[in-house]
Design an enzyme around this catalytic site. Sequence first.
Site, mmCIF file in Angstrom:
data_model
loop_
_atom_site.group_PDB
_atom_site.id
_atom_site.type_symbol
_atom_site.label_atom_id
_atom_site.label_comp_id
_atom_site.label_asym_id
_atom_site.label_seq_id
_atom_site.Cartn_x
_atom_site.Cartn_y
_atom_site.Cartn_z
ATOM 1 N N GLY A 1 -6.919 14.769 24.383
ATOM 2 C CA GLY A 1 -7.190 16.139 24.826
ATOM 3 C C GLY A 1 -7.741 17.009 23.723
ATOM 4 N N ILE B 1 -7.678 24.208 23.806
ATOM 5 C CA ILE B 1 -6.703 24.239 22.719
ATOM 6 C C ILE B 1 -6.866 23.019 21.817
ATOM 7 C CG2 ILE B 1 -4.236 24.214 22.172
ATOM 8 C CD1 ILE B 1 -3.772 25.569 24.907
ATOM 9 N N GLY B 2 -7.070 21.853 22.427
ATOM 10 C CA GLY B 2 -7.169 20.637 21.643
ATOM 11 C C GLY B 2 -8.326 20.655 20.668
ATOM 12 N N SER C 1 4.196 22.643 29.615
ATOM 13 C CA SER C 1 3.802 23.949 30.146
ATOM 14 C C SER C 1 5.039 24.689 30.618
ATOM 15 C CB SER C 1 2.836 23.782 31.318
ATOM 16 O OG SER C 1 2.692 24.987 32.053
ATOM 17 N N TYR D 1 1.059 19.645 39.306
ATOM 18 C CA TYR D 1 0.921 19.975 37.889
ATOM 19 C C TYR D 1 2.255 20.414 37.280
ATOM 20 C CZ TYR D 1 -0.528 22.374 33.628
ATOM 21 O OH TYR D 1 -0.648 22.777 32.318
#
Length: 312
Positions: free
Chosen positions: A10, A15-16, A142, A186
Amino acid sequence: MSPSSLVFTGATRGIGRAAALRIASANPDVHLVLLARGSAGTELVDEVRRRGANATAVAADLSSMTGVREGASRIATMAAAGEVPSLGGILANAGIQHTNAVTATRDDFEETFAVNVLANHLLIRLLSNHLRPNSRITLTTSDTHFGDLRHNLGMVPAPAWHHPDQLARPGAFPAADSAKAGRTAYSTSKLAVIYLVHEFARRLPDTVDIVSYNPGFVPNTGLARHADPVSRFVVRNVLPALTLTPVATTVETAARLLVATAMKDVQASTGDYVDRGIVTRSSEESYDLAREEELFATADRLLYDAGHLTSS
């Protein structure tokens, strides 16, 4: 300390990507081993090298357990041959969210569960024995796993836990072809990530620790790329304003705290939940020994039956 390799998923967007470039600039002794689909990893390698650090791209489609297994095998072989430095950690940041819960992989797994849960499980199972002492495994989770208004802003339904055999297959939730079902898949997968961290913490060698990292709500990460046009417009043009408040985090801040966690600048014990750089408790639901053991055993069995693990 001698150079080490960090296996990174990722890393090619959001962000990655910001985290990978931060590591390249601030930790040039860390060799990034980027698992990525297509040419995205190679393109990031070029940028990392322009910043004076080293990186290697390994092609892997994380929705394919064959791809994960072959990628892990390639990494282990490179490390054994000295083509990359010894493995000093895994940063599993990859994640996906669909607008349904019926998208199937080639292995007939529901894709959200496959990428967010099974790929992480398989990668760790295949590479943990190759990690050198004092390594850290970091899994991005998350705060949607809390399932309340404070943590999900009413945008993501609460997790709906079922037996992992059901969660692993398309159609696990009511109205499975709806966006609500996709978002439920998710949040449930991110709860599962924490269960994996807890169970791996009990099973990994004492020389390796594993933590989960929550970046908070971060607009513009690409996570909503499968959403409908209206939702994508809101995510790109409205929600970024929330980064001016304590409600949301910028990509750069989330990346900085992710790097601090993965590089062990954040002092955490194995199994800990790191919320934006601070070790704290995850949701009460996320502490369930029976679910943790059941998820681990089921993931092992599913991957063994599909030929991706040699023993369960």
